[in-house]
Write a protein that holds these residues in place. Sequence first.
Motif, PDB file in Angstrom:
ATOM      1  N   ILE A  57       0.705  -1.247   0.354  1.00 24.41           N
ATOM      2  CA  ILE A  57       0.079  -0.156  -0.090  1.00 24.41           C
ATOM      3  C   ILE A  57       1.612   1.112   0.171  1.00 24.41           C
ATOM      4  N   VAL A  58       0.546   1.816  -1.226  1.00 24.59           N
ATOM      5  CA  VAL A  58       1.684   2.936  -1.362  1.00 24.59           C
ATOM      6  C   VAL A  58       0.486   4.216  -0.305  1.00 24.59           C
ATOM      7  N   HIS A  59       1.175   5.018   0.683  1.00 24.63           N
ATOM      8  CA  HIS A  59       0.543   6.497   0.969  1.00 24.63           C
ATOM      9  C   HIS A  59       1.415   7.251   1.543  1.00 24.63           C
ATOM     10  N   LYS A  71      -5.222   0.561   0.361  1.00 16.79           N
ATOM     11  CA  LYS A  71      -5.113   0.138  -0.873  1.00 16.79           C
ATOM     12  C   LYS A  71      -5.991   0.474  -1.779  1.00 16.79           C
ATOM     13  N   ASN A  72      -7.588   0.852  -2.071  1.00 19.41           N
ATOM     14  CA  ASN A  72      -8.520   1.427  -2.541  1.00 19.41           C
ATOM     15  C   ASN A  72      -8.203   3.030  -3.086  1.00 19.41           C
ATOM     16  N   CYS A  73      -7.416   3.561  -2.399  1.00 20.67           N
ATOM     17  CA  CYS A  73      -6.770   5.228  -2.899  1.00 20.67           C
ATOM     18  C   CYS A  73      -5.348   4.753  -3.630  1.00 20.67           C
ATOM     19  N   ILE A  74      -5.761   5.956  -4.770  1.00 22.15           N
ATOM     20  CA  ILE A  74      -4.854   6.038  -6.084  1.00 22.15           C
ATOM     21  C   ILE A  74      -4.276   7.636  -5.091  1.00 22.15           C
ATOM     22  N   PRO A  75      -2.632   7.526  -4.069  1.00 24.44           N
ATOM     23  CA  PRO A  75      -2.372   8.478  -3.466  1.00 24.44           C
ATOM     24  C   PRO A  75      -1.845   9.472  -4.333  1.00 24.44           C
ATOM     25  N   GLU A  76      -1.710  10.748  -4.369  1.00 24.78           N
ATOM     26  CA  GLU A  76      -1.231  11.751  -5.281  1.00 24.78           C
ATOM     27  C   GLU A  76       0.570  12.537  -4.234  1.00 24.78           C
ATOM     28  N   ILE A  77       1.264  11.846  -5.332  1.00 27.38           N
ATOM     29  CA  ILE A  77       2.735  12.345  -4.593  1.00 27.38           C
ATOM     30  C   ILE A  77       3.164  13.250  -5.174  1.00 27.38           C
ATOM     31  N   LYS A  85      -1.024 -14.201  -3.714  1.00 23.26           N
ATOM     32  CA  LYS A  85      -1.837 -13.151  -4.607  1.00 23.26           C
ATOM     33  C   LYS A  85      -1.463 -11.766  -3.892  1.00 23.26           C
ATOM     34  N   PHE A  86      -1.214 -10.823  -4.275  1.00 26.19           N
ATOM     35  CA  PHE A  86      -0.458  -9.776  -4.102  1.00 26.19           C
ATOM     36  C   PHE A  86      -1.411  -8.816  -4.751  1.00 26.19           C
ATOM     37  N   GLU A  87      -2.282  -7.834  -3.771  1.00 30.10           N
ATOM     38  CA  GLU A  87      -2.875  -6.773  -3.623  1.00 30.10           C
ATOM     39  C   GLU A  87      -1.995  -5.859  -3.703  1.00 30.10           C
ATOM     40  N   GLY A  88      -2.778  -4.213  -3.697  1.00 26.24           N
ATOM     41  CA  GLY A  88      -1.461  -3.040  -3.744  1.00 26.24           C
ATOM     42  C   GLY A  88      -2.523  -1.578  -4.496  1.00 26.24           C
ATOM     43  N   ASN A  89      -1.993  -1.532  -4.598  1.00 27.03           N
ATOM     44  CA  ASN A  89      -3.021   0.688  -5.249  1.00 27.03           C
ATOM     45  C   ASN A  89      -1.533   1.187  -6.161  1.00 27.03           C
TER      46      ASN A  89
END
Length: 211
Positions: A75-77, A85-91, A198-202
């Motif tokens: 999870i990138v945050h 994991k359902n969010c697409i953050p803006e960096i 199983k790979f999960e991520g955003n």
Amino acid sequence: MKCLEYLIPVISSMITFFSLKTFNLAAYLPFISIEDQKDFNLTCYTAGVSILFIVANNLLEKFLKWWNKNNIILIVHRRNETPDKNCIPEIIFNNQVAEFNLTIKIKGNYEKLENMSIRIQLPDWADFQPKNNIVKNGDFYEIKIKDLITFNNGKPVDYTTVLDVLISEIPDEDIKEEKVTPILKDASTGKQRIFPYKFEGNSFRIKSVKN
């Protein structure tokens, strides 16, 4: 699976209906009278199709349970934000540097997981600053799962870590923005893997804003 359980009666009835129209099983059984053939076929087809669906449902549940045994979540945050994991953050770059976190959760069989790696390919105008097991490998950056779980010594893995990440911008006069999606690959073959993992991520967006 609950959704399949709800669908079984409907699909079973449809298959039974078409089976009755196309194949008369009772006709091959001399002890079934002609007037009883319809009821016999209906009972057999309904029971048979229902059993097949129950078996298929059980096999699917076992497969999903097996698949989920080796689970990697990335999870990138943004810093100080709750991982989602359902969010697409803006960096956004600030003075040509952007900071954020990678939360990594790893669970499963050590031997199955140790050869896997998370790969992140940035656009050519951005670079990771060397830190926290993130290494450059050709045109992408790599986090080797083995480097994160080496302390397990072959034991089952249930591990969570948070990496502080810095990326730097290669400056020019343009305003730039790009979406980045990490993937899971087998470090030994370089191929993207799905089973038995199983790979999960955003994904995340990196953006350069001129002051």
